[in-house]
Write a protein that holds these residues in place. Structure first.
Motif, mmCIF file in Angstrom:
data_model
loop_
_atom_site.group_PDB
_atom_site.id
_atom_site.type_symbol
_atom_site.label_atom_id
_atom_site.label_comp_id
_atom_site.label_asym_id
_atom_site.label_seq_id
_atom_site.Cartn_x
_atom_site.Cartn_y
_atom_site.Cartn_z
ATOM 1 N N GLU A 1 8.001 3.257 0.599
ATOM 2 C CA GLU A 1 6.816 3.046 1.650
ATOM 3 C C GLU A 1 7.186 4.103 2.619
ATOM 4 O O GLU A 1 7.865 5.086 2.955
ATOM 5 C CB GLU A 1 7.657 1.719 2.705
ATOM 6 N N THR A 2 5.952 5.052 3.183
ATOM 7 C CA THR A 2 5.830 5.722 3.517
ATOM 8 C C THR A 2 5.724 5.713 5.043
ATOM 9 O O THR A 2 6.766 4.576 5.447
ATOM 10 C CB THR A 2 4.238 6.172 3.830
ATOM 11 N N THR A 3 6.545 7.043 6.050
ATOM 12 C CA THR A 3 7.335 6.714 7.096
ATOM 13 C C THR A 3 5.675 6.201 8.080
ATOM 14 O O THR A 3 5.395 6.514 7.720
ATOM 15 C CB THR A 3 7.403 8.052 7.653
ATOM 16 N N GLY A 4 6.217 5.273 9.235
ATOM 17 C CA GLY A 4 5.957 4.841 10.120
ATOM 18 C C GLY A 4 6.177 4.061 10.862
ATOM 19 O O GLY A 4 7.393 3.803 11.385
ATOM 20 N N CYS A 5 5.298 3.536 11.900
ATOM 21 C CA CYS A 5 5.562 2.727 13.111
ATOM 22 C C CYS A 5 5.015 2.317 13.493
ATOM 23 O O CYS A 5 3.461 2.267 14.002
ATOM 24 C CB CYS A 5 6.036 2.936 14.398
ATOM 25 N N VAL A 6 4.999 1.411 14.568
ATOM 26 C CA VAL A 6 3.402 0.302 15.374
ATOM 27 C C VAL A 6 4.514 0.161 16.845
ATOM 28 O O VAL A 6 5.777 -0.493 16.613
ATOM 29 C CB VAL A 6 3.410 -0.842 14.653
ATOM 30 N N TYR B 1 0.853 4.262 13.978
ATOM 31 C CA TYR B 1 0.925 5.760 13.345
ATOM 32 C C TYR B 1 1.635 5.641 11.587
ATOM 33 O O TYR B 1 3.060 5.547 11.756
ATOM 34 C CB TYR B 1 1.617 6.619 14.370
ATOM 35 N N LYS B 2 1.083 5.679 10.411
ATOM 36 C CA LYS B 2 1.939 6.081 9.058
ATOM 37 C C LYS B 2 1.355 6.680 8.118
ATOM 38 O O LYS B 2 -0.013 7.091 8.039
ATOM 39 C CB LYS B 2 1.140 4.423 8.580
ATOM 40 N N PHE B 3 2.150 7.625 7.445
ATOM 41 C CA PHE B 3 2.019 8.910 7.606
ATOM 42 C C PHE B 3 1.444 8.130 6.078
ATOM 43 O O PHE B 3 1.094 6.764 5.164
ATOM 44 C CB PHE B 3 3.161 9.195 6.495
ATOM 45 N N THR B 4 0.429 9.001 5.384
ATOM 46 C CA THR B 4 -0.676 8.989 4.283
ATOM 47 C C THR B 4 0.534 9.089 2.881
ATOM 48 O O THR B 4 1.510 9.639 3.638
ATOM 49 C CB THR B 4 -1.852 9.796 4.484
ATOM 50 N N ARG B 5 0.211 9.019 1.690
ATOM 51 C CA ARG B 5 0.997 9.143 0.618
ATOM 52 C C ARG B 5 1.451 11.460 0.737
ATOM 53 O O ARG B 5 2.020 11.322 0.685
ATOM 54 C CB ARG B 5 0.775 8.830 -0.168
ATOM 55 N N GLU B 6 0.065 11.758 0.778
ATOM 56 C CA GLU B 6 0.061 13.043 1.134
ATOM 57 C C GLU B 6 0.385 13.818 2.437
ATOM 58 O O GLU B 6 1.404 14.348 1.854
ATOM 59 C CB GLU B 6 -1.472 13.632 0.988
ATOM 60 N N ALA C 1 1.028 -0.775 0.210
ATOM 61 C CA ALA C 1 0.080 -0.173 0.124
ATOM 62 C C ALA C 1 0.483 1.143 -0.446
ATOM 63 O O ALA C 1 1.149 2.228 1.044
ATOM 64 C CB ALA C 1 -0.472 -0.165 1.272
ATOM 65 N N GLY C 2 1.204 1.402 -0.954
ATOM 66 C CA GLY C 2 2.265 2.728 -1.271
ATOM 67 C C GLY C 2 2.074 4.140 -1.182
ATOM 68 O O GLY C 2 2.868 5.201 -0.564
ATOM 69 N N CYS C 3 0.565 4.099 -1.735
ATOM 70 C CA CYS C 3 0.436 4.860 -2.027
ATOM 71 C C CYS C 3 -1.518 5.017 -1.704
ATOM 72 O O CYS C 3 -1.932 6.670 -1.559
ATOM 73 C CB CYS C 3 0.234 5.838 -2.992
ATOM 74 N N LYS C 4 -2.158 4.340 -2.232
ATOM 75 C CA LYS C 4 -3.972 4.565 -1.784
ATOM 76 C C LYS C 4 -4.028 5.572 -3.327
ATOM 77 O O LYS C 4 -5.022 5.900 -2.494
ATOM 78 C CB LYS C 4 -4.207 4.988 -0.725
ATOM 79 N N GLN C 5 -3.165 6.079 -3.731
ATOM 80 C CA GLN C 5 -3.960 7.146 -4.504
ATOM 81 C C GLN C 5 -3.595 6.325 -6.198
ATOM 82 O O GLN C 5 -4.219 7.154 -6.892
ATOM 83 C CB GLN C 5 -3.073 8.362 -4.669
ATOM 84 N N GLU D 1 3.077 11.767 3.245
ATOM 85 C CA GLU D 1 5.022 11.818 3.199
ATOM 86 C C GLU D 1 4.997 12.843 2.074
ATOM 87 O O GLU D 1 6.344 13.240 2.651
ATOM 88 C CB GLU D 1 5.120 10.598 2.460
ATOM 89 N N MET D 2 4.139 13.729 1.298
ATOM 90 C CA MET D 2 5.074 14.562 0.303
ATOM 91 C C MET D 2 4.538 15.939 0.730
ATOM 92 O O MET D 2 5.523 16.963 1.043
ATOM 93 C CB MET D 2 3.849 14.773 -0.927
ATOM 94 N N ARG D 3 3.312 16.020 1.880
ATOM 95 C CA ARG D 3 3.550 17.403 2.664
ATOM 96 C C ARG D 3 4.236 17.878 3.718
ATOM 97 O O ARG D 3 4.348 18.758 3.837
ATOM 98 C CB ARG D 3 1.612 17.695 2.296
ATOM 99 N N VAL D 4 3.974 16.890 3.846
ATOM 100 C CA VAL D 4 4.315 17.191 5.467
ATOM 101 C C VAL D 4 5.592 16.612 6.757
ATOM 102 O O VAL D 4 6.556 17.268 6.911
ATOM 103 C CB VAL D 4 3.328 16.239 6.655
ATOM 104 N N SER D 5 6.395 15.870 5.398
ATOM 105 C CA SER D 5 7.296 14.586 6.004
ATOM 106 C C SER D 5 8.332 15.434 5.348
ATOM 107 O O SER D 5 8.674 16.601 4.574
ATOM 108 C CB SER D 5 8.148 13.069 5.437
ATOM 109 N N SER D 6 9.448 16.164 6.038
ATOM 110 C CA SER D 6 10.699 16.810 5.704
ATOM 111 C C SER D 6 10.883 16.752 4.708
ATOM 112 O O SER D 6 11.498 15.531 3.625
ATOM 113 C CB SER D 6 11.940 17.283 6.704
ATOM 114 N N SER D 7 12.230 18.035 3.940
ATOM 115 C CA SER D 7 11.823 17.652 2.391
ATOM 116 C C SER D 7 13.408 17.720 2.094
ATOM 117 O O SER D 7 14.197 18.553 2.851
ATOM 118 C CB SER D 7 11.025 18.800 1.277
ATOM 119 N N ARG D 8 14.355 18.133 0.942
ATOM 120 C CA ARG D 8 15.283 17.938 0.548
ATOM 121 C C ARG D 8 15.086 19.632 0.618
ATOM 122 O O ARG D 8 14.618 20.350 0.226
ATOM 123 C CB ARG D 8 15.757 18.278 -0.794
#
Ligand SMILES: Cc1cc2nc3c(=O)[nH]c(=O)nc-3n(C[C@H](O)[C@H](O)[C@H](O)COP(=O)(O)OP(=O)(O)OC[C@H]3O[C@@H](n4cnc5c(N)ncnc54)[C@H](O)[C@@H]3O)c2cc1C
Lengths: 160, 278, 445
Positions: free
Chosen positions: C199-204, C276-281, A40-44, C283-290
């Motif tokens: 894989e987006t950032t996440g943990c259990v 707690y696992k980031f959605t793709r959005e 489930a890499g993006c769900k988009q 990951e794009m908008r909130v996780s830090s970027s270069r």
């Protein structure tokens, strides 16, 4: 919120599942059936890591309601992995380093399978075209393209 | 996702009845490639959803001089339309393989720009839409279908069931320009159909996508071409007219400024492609 | 010399994790589930700069499956500690926002619920009362008087040992400019870049019967993350057990400690495993970027291509918070003059705060944008002086024993050898004098 029973063929076996409205094939596979090769890499629909085959056609399982596959044939990576051993495509991905972090790999292999099932002799451009919906962030794609070329050679009996 | 009900009608009839009953609170979904991402991301929380995959709308028929496409036909199905190469090209320009296997022709009409690449080709071909509700059916041209950004002439209770495309009598060309070679949102998409009588243009249709609130016609450019020969001079004039009349926007893909520049370049290239095809 | 028999060097060795990857049996974070597991989703700021006047959870609490909301008041030490662990201060980022937010997407409150869907729905129903504040997005704008000040110490830049920026002073650039035939200036701007790991950032985080908490995470920095989490939670390190190693792509994007402390806290509070696992959005908008950088070069060059003076002013857009940027700026300052022997160098490198998404580590860590600007500038010098771009680099290349502007003796120069090899690979015939050059010593003039 009535759950419904859906019957379809999963990896060659007819199954019956009970799903909540609009449950996706991805959620069913991963969270209900524990078949976690489908990622489930993006769900988009954007990354291809959740690609499964529906009647042999690649589809993004994250966008596909389970009820829509009633009566259809769904194949996941678990379904093409022989016991014991590896499918030729898995073999070449492994041997040709077409893998790095491994997250895109199941989707890549499913698309490769669909491609080679249709076209046993794909050209480089055809391979690239087939893979455009599947993102790999590690390898730079080249080893993946080469692995599929090698898989085609081996499946046509002139490998090695 | 907190959807309480998911309907999968088995016919258009059943679908329009469900729509009449549940009204605007029910989300209509075709291939789901636009609708599902919003639901998955927690941006949209529809209580009721109606899927159209079972409604018997995945057909392509070819009555005289026309192709009728069921709204639920996938973009992959369009790749087989040998009679209309511009539709094959346009379909191939949408997403990747799996998206084309899921995304529908009907859904593409509703795609917010920069998506809508297939719709642009349909517009250049003067496609007509069949809209059906429990009250009956009506036909409307695709050009008249759009009323604004994400708004259309579709009335509550109506579905798009069919897209009717006259087999083009003119020459066609299609170019999509994105940041990548494939599976990419458009900076601009150009679809053109030009009818020529000898050297002179008798009729022209130029559709642009990703440079307006929805796929649009470049009518000033069309006017310039009408009655004129199609040569580098008229092509350049049409291209700059198109760049001037379009209404580009800035997003993560491109700025308004850049899109306008690229409209000029890509209208010119598309029309030049048509002259090359003579 | 006898050849050692080597088992791995020179061989192609199959990846140890490869079989898991090709069969889909490798376990990633999202594949870890426990029957009683809860899901955490974050309430985020819709505004780039605002005061938080109040939070209302009333409607969220009514969503079926809602378990608990966490705010900054629940966090034992509500300070994001990533750099204080290595002695770089001051503390400036809260784990959960307190009275204000500095970027769109900033974490304000965590919602824990029975399912992911319930958590998402509850998040959408949290009402926050904001008072919007003026924003700043441009690094140079941010340093001007009269722009909104983002940091409690009263400036929009990081303070390096009492200085407004990271400074390098070497020789006398003004003298160098005076002796030069050409003055060549350049302005360079890079854009933020998202790592976009598959894989987006996440943990259990799972509470164990013995009172410890096990955290399964896809962090790139396991022990760093564990230590930070312990500090934030105010628990001894041995209370935490971190399990990692399988990372679905990182590229520097998974070294910020964002999800683990809050998931572990939620696990402590609820007594149940929490994902707690980031959605793709996210990951794009909130996780830090270069980060995005703006770099100004001014070079003094002789007509035969020797660079005599190089003056650089460079600005890193840290976004709203430090994360790793102060460190990236230091690395940037040490590298931006390039692998060249320049007698007079002056560098001011700023770490600037704006109301953008925080930036942090990514492959190269401040050096990549430096290399981009530097090498485009080198080409510009070649063009201005009318020399071959290869030549300009050979002429100025540093050698072992030279002094770098930040007062380190060069010990490992390889530029000349790399260029010689590159020329051969691309089939470019170098003049004999460049072929004979070596990084080990400087030929007699
Ligand atoms: C990774 C990815 C890449 C993409 N690339 C492109 C691209 O390159 N170019 C492009 O144009 N698009 C692209 N798209 C967008 C989308 O896939 C296409 O536009 C597709 O054609 C949409 O069709 P759908 O059936 O999936 O739409 P849906 O998501 O099913 O429909 C969207 C909405 O349209 C309305 N609707 C759909 N059909 C009907 C109907 N028959 N009657 C009434 N209302 C209806 C409904 O309101 C529905 O909610 C991409 C999407 C993804 C995820």
């Amino acid at each position: 919120m009535a759950s419904k029973i859906v019957t379809f063929t999963l990896n060659g076996r007819r199954i019956e599942v009970l799903v909540k409205p609009l449950t996706t094939v991805q959620t069913l596979l991963r969270d209900q059936l524990g078949l976690t090769s489908t990622k489930a890499g993006c769900k988009q629909g954007g990354c291809g890591s959740c690609t499964v085959l529906v009647n042999g056609d690649p589809m993004m399982s994250c966008l596909l309601p389970v009820e829509d596959v009633q009566g259809q044939e769904v194949t996941t990576l678990e379904g093409i992995t022989p016991t014991p051993g590896l499918h030729i495509i898995q073999e070449v991905f492994y041997e040709n380093f077409a893998i790095q972090c491994g997250y895109c790999t199941p989707g890549m292999i499913m698309v490769s399978k669909a491609l080679l099932d249709r076209n046993p002799h794909p050209g480089r451009e055809e391979i690239i075209d087939a893979l455009t919906g599947n993102y790999c962030r590690c390898t730079g794609y080249e080893p993946i393209i080469q692995a599929i070329e090698e898989a085609a050679r081996r499946m046509n009996g002139n490998g090695n | 996702m907190n959807t309480r009900e998911y309907f999968l009608p088995q016919s258009v009839n059943e679908a329009t009845q469900l729509l009449a009953k549940h009204g605007p609170f029910m989300l209509v979904m075709a291939g789901g490639t636009i609708a599902m991402p919003l639901i998955n991301e927690g941006i949209s929380f529809p209580q009721k959803v109606m899927g159209l995959r079972r409604a018997g709308l995945s057909y392509v028929t070819k009555p005289n001089g026309k192709i009728t496409i069921g709204a639920m036909s996938t973009l992959t199905q369009m790749l087989d339309l040998k009679e209309i190469p511009i539709l094959q090209e346009a379909a191939h320009q949408v997403g990747g393989w799996a998206i084309r296997n899921m995304g529908t022709v009907g859904g593409n009409l509703f795609a917010p720009p920069p998506a809508g690449d297939f719709a642009a080709a349909l517009m250049a071909l003067d496609a007509q839409l069949k809209l059906v509700s429990t009250a009956g059916a009506r036909i409307i041209s695709l050009t008249d279908f759009y009323t604004g950004f994400m708004t259309t002439a579709l009335s509550p209770g109506e579905l798009v069931t069919e897209i009717q495309v006259p087999v083009p009598t003119g020459k066609t060309a299609y170019l999509k320009y994105g940041r990548k070679h494939a599976n990419t949102p458009a900076v601009v998409t150009v679809a053109a159909q030009i009818e020529l009588d000898g050297e002179g243009v008798t009729n022209s249709r130029i559709a642009l996508n990703a440079v307006g609130p929805h796929p649009i016609r470049a009518s000033k450019a069309e006017e310039i071409l009408s009655g004129s020969p199609l040569n580098p001079t008229t092509i350049n004039m049409a291209a700059s007219a198109a760049a001037e009349e379009c209404e580009p926007f800035s997003d993560a893909i491109a700025t308004e400024w850049y899109r306008r520049k690229m409209v000029e370049v890509y209208v010119r290239r598309t029309l030049t492609k048509i002259t090359d095809r003579r | 010399m006898t050849e050692e028999k080597l088992n791995v060097v020179g061989q192609s060795v199959l990846r140890r994790d490869g079989l898991g990857h090709v069969t889909g049996k490798t376990i990633f974070i999202d594949d870890i589930n426990f029957p009683d597991m809860l899901h955490l989703k974050m309430v985020r700021s819709p505004l780039p700069h605002a005061l938080i006047k109040g939070i209302d959870f009333t409607k969220a609490e009514k969503v079926p499956g809602f378990i608990q909301a966490l705010t900054h008041e629940d966090v034992p030490k509500n300070i994001y500690t990533i750099l204080c662990l290595i002695g770089v201060g001051p503390d400036e980022e809260p784990v959960l926002a307190e009275d204000k937010v500095l970027y769109k997407g900033e974490q304000i409150a965590a919602i824990v619920a029975e399912t992911e869907d319930a958590a998402m729905e509850a998040v959408s129903k949290v009402k926050i009362d904001f008072e919007e504040l003026p924003t700043v997005y441009d690094v140079e704008e941010a340093l001007k008087p009269g722009t909104p000040v983002l940091k409690h110490w009263g400036t929009n830049h990081f303070v390096y040992e009492g200085h407004h920026c990271r400074r390098v002073r070497f020789g006398d650039v003004d003298k160098g400019f005076d002796e030069s035939d050409h003055i060549i200036e350049g302005r360079y701007q890079t854009s933020p870049v998202e790592h976009a790991p598959s894989e987006t950032t996440g943990c259990v985080a799972r509470p164990e019967p013995d009172g410890r908490i096990t955290v399964y995470t896809n962090t790139q920095a396991l022990f760093f993350t564990m230590d930070n989490t312990a500090l934030i939670l105010g628990v001894p390190f041995q209370k935490l057990h971190f399990v990692g190693g399988t990372v679905g792509g990182g590229f520097g994007g998974k070294v910020d400690v964002i999800v683990e402390p809050i998931a572990a806290l939620a696990a402590m509070k609820t007594g149940r495993p929490v994902k707690y696992k980031f959605t793709r959005e996210e990951e794009m908008r909130v996780s830090s970027s270069r980060g995005a950088w703006r770099i100004y070069f001014k070079d003094g060059v002789t007509k035969d291509g020797r660079i005599l003076a190089r003056k650089i002013t460079t600005y890193a857009d840290a976004g709203a918070y430090n994360r790793h940027t102060p460190y990236a700026v230091t690395k940037h300052a040490a590298n931006i003059a390039g692998p060249y022997n320049i007698p007079n160098v002056w560098i001011d490198a700023y770490c600037v705060y704006t109301n953008r998404q925080p930036s942090s580590a990514m492959r190269g860590f401040g050096v990549t944008p430096a290399s981009f600007a530097l090498e485009v500038q080198m080409d510009k010098i070649a063009e201005t002086v009318g020399m071959d771009p290869w030549a300009i680099r050979f002429i100025n290349a540093y050698r072992n024993g030279d002094m770098k502007p930040h007062q380190k003796v060069v010990e490992d120069a390889t530029l000349i050898e790399v260029m010689q090899a590159a020329a051969e690979l691309v089939g470019y015939e170098l003049p004999e004098k460049f072929k004979k050059m070596s990084s080990l010593n400087r030929e007699e003039a």
